[in-house]
Design a protein around this motif. Sequence first.
Motif, PDB file in Angstrom:
ATOM      1  N   CYS A   1       5.861   8.644  -7.418  1.00  0.00           N
ATOM      2  CA  CYS A   1       4.808   7.628  -7.312  1.00  0.00           C
ATOM      3  C   CYS A   1       5.402   6.237  -7.086  1.00  0.00           C
ATOM      4  O   CYS A   1       4.865   5.449  -6.310  1.00  0.00           O
ATOM      5  N   LEU A   2       6.518   5.938  -7.755  1.00  0.00           N
ATOM      6  CA  LEU A   2       7.170   4.643  -7.554  1.00  0.00           C
ATOM      7  C   LEU A   2       7.797   4.562  -6.165  1.00  0.00           C
ATOM      8  O   LEU A   2       7.671   3.542  -5.477  1.00  0.00           O
ATOM      9  N   ASP A   3       8.461   5.637  -5.737  1.00  0.00           N
ATOM     10  CA  ASP A   3       9.113   5.642  -4.423  1.00  0.00           C
ATOM     11  C   ASP A   3       8.111   5.532  -3.282  1.00  0.00           C
ATOM     12  O   ASP A   3       8.387   4.889  -2.271  1.00  0.00           O
ATOM     13  N   GLU A   4       6.959   6.156  -3.441  1.00  0.00           N
ATOM     14  CA  GLU A   4       5.944   6.151  -2.391  1.00  0.00           C
ATOM     15  C   GLU A   4       4.977   4.972  -2.523  1.00  0.00           C
ATOM     16  O   GLU A   4       3.957   4.916  -1.845  1.00  0.00           O
ATOM     17  N   LYS A   5       5.268   4.045  -3.426  1.00  0.00           N
ATOM     18  CA  LYS A   5       4.498   2.806  -3.625  1.00  0.00           C
ATOM     19  C   LYS A   5       3.089   3.044  -4.152  1.00  0.00           C
ATOM     20  O   LYS A   5       2.186   2.259  -3.895  1.00  0.00           O
ATOM     21  N   TRP A   6       2.889   4.117  -4.909  1.00  0.00           N
ATOM     22  CA  TRP A   6       1.597   4.326  -5.556  1.00  0.00           C
ATOM     23  C   TRP A   6       1.476   3.412  -6.762  1.00  0.00           C
ATOM     24  O   TRP A   6       0.378   3.082  -7.184  1.00  0.00           O
TER      25      TRP A   6
ATOM     26  N   SER B   1      -1.562   0.954 -10.957  1.00  0.00           N
ATOM     27  CA  SER B   1      -0.256   0.987 -11.609  1.00  0.00           C
ATOM     28  C   SER B   1      -0.400   1.322 -13.094  1.00  0.00           C
ATOM     29  O   SER B   1       0.396   2.075 -13.653  1.00  0.00           O
ATOM     30  N   ARG B   2      -1.426   0.770 -13.732  1.00  0.00           N
ATOM     31  CA  ARG B   2      -1.645   1.025 -15.155  1.00  0.00           C
ATOM     32  C   ARG B   2      -1.988   2.494 -15.410  1.00  0.00           C
ATOM     33  O   ARG B   2      -1.582   3.072 -16.418  1.00  0.00           O
ATOM     34  N   TYR B   3      -2.728   3.094 -14.494  1.00  0.00           N
ATOM     35  CA  TYR B   3      -3.082   4.509 -14.621  1.00  0.00           C
ATOM     36  C   TYR B   3      -1.820   5.375 -14.624  1.00  0.00           C
ATOM     37  O   TYR B   3      -1.652   6.238 -15.488  1.00  0.00           O
TER      38      TYR B   3
ATOM     39  N   LEU C   1      -6.135   8.684  -7.883  1.00  0.00           N
ATOM     40  CA  LEU C   1      -5.441   7.762  -6.978  1.00  0.00           C
ATOM     41  C   LEU C   1      -6.189   7.607  -5.656  1.00  0.00           C
ATOM     42  O   LEU C   1      -6.270   6.499  -5.112  1.00  0.00           O
ATOM     43  N   MET C   2      -6.740   8.691  -5.146  1.00  0.00           N
ATOM     44  CA  MET C   2      -7.506   8.604  -3.903  1.00  0.00           C
ATOM     45  C   MET C   2      -8.786   7.789  -4.111  1.00  0.00           C
ATOM     46  O   MET C   2      -9.200   7.023  -3.231  1.00  0.00           O
TER      47      MET C   2
ATOM     48  N   MET D   1       0.851  -1.187   0.000  1.00  0.00           N
ATOM     49  CA  MET D   1       0.000   0.000   0.000  1.00  0.00           C
ATOM     50  C   MET D   1       0.889   1.241   0.000  1.00  0.00           C
ATOM     51  O   MET D   1       2.030   1.193   0.449  1.00  0.00           O
ATOM     52  N   PRO D   2       0.369   2.352  -0.506  1.00  0.00           N
ATOM     53  CA  PRO D   2       1.152   3.595  -0.486  1.00  0.00           C
ATOM     54  C   PRO D   2       1.503   3.993   0.948  1.00  0.00           C
ATOM     55  O   PRO D   2       0.775   3.678   1.883  1.00  0.00           O
TER      56      PRO D   2
END
Length: 105
Positions: free
Chosen positions: A82-87, A61-63, A26-27, A4-5
């Motif tokens: 987004c990658l670093d924060e696990k989005w 992830s696709r978005y 994302l929310m 999860m983020p």
Amino acid sequence: YLKMPRIRTKKTKKAPAGWSTIEETLMELTQKMRDAENDPHEGKRKPESVWPIYRLHYERSRYIYNMFYKKKEISRELYQYCLDEKWADAALIAKWKKPGYQKLC
């Protein structure tokens, strides 16, 4: 294994410019993920109960992948954030970038 983020705290670095572009979507996906986690799973096999969670993880992830690589609406800095924060799932996106992956799936 899905991650999860991260939760935002005072020590969390601030989101780069353009975050407001993708934040609402994302929310919304995060809320759907929480609803899927809290859905009753009586009468379902364990794999069936996690299918909606995997689907939403893939969708999120696709978005982000589409916004960066296809539409080019977000910056590299925001994409990396987004990658670093696990989005988004970096390993999954790496598979999508390989040629021929779409034909396989």
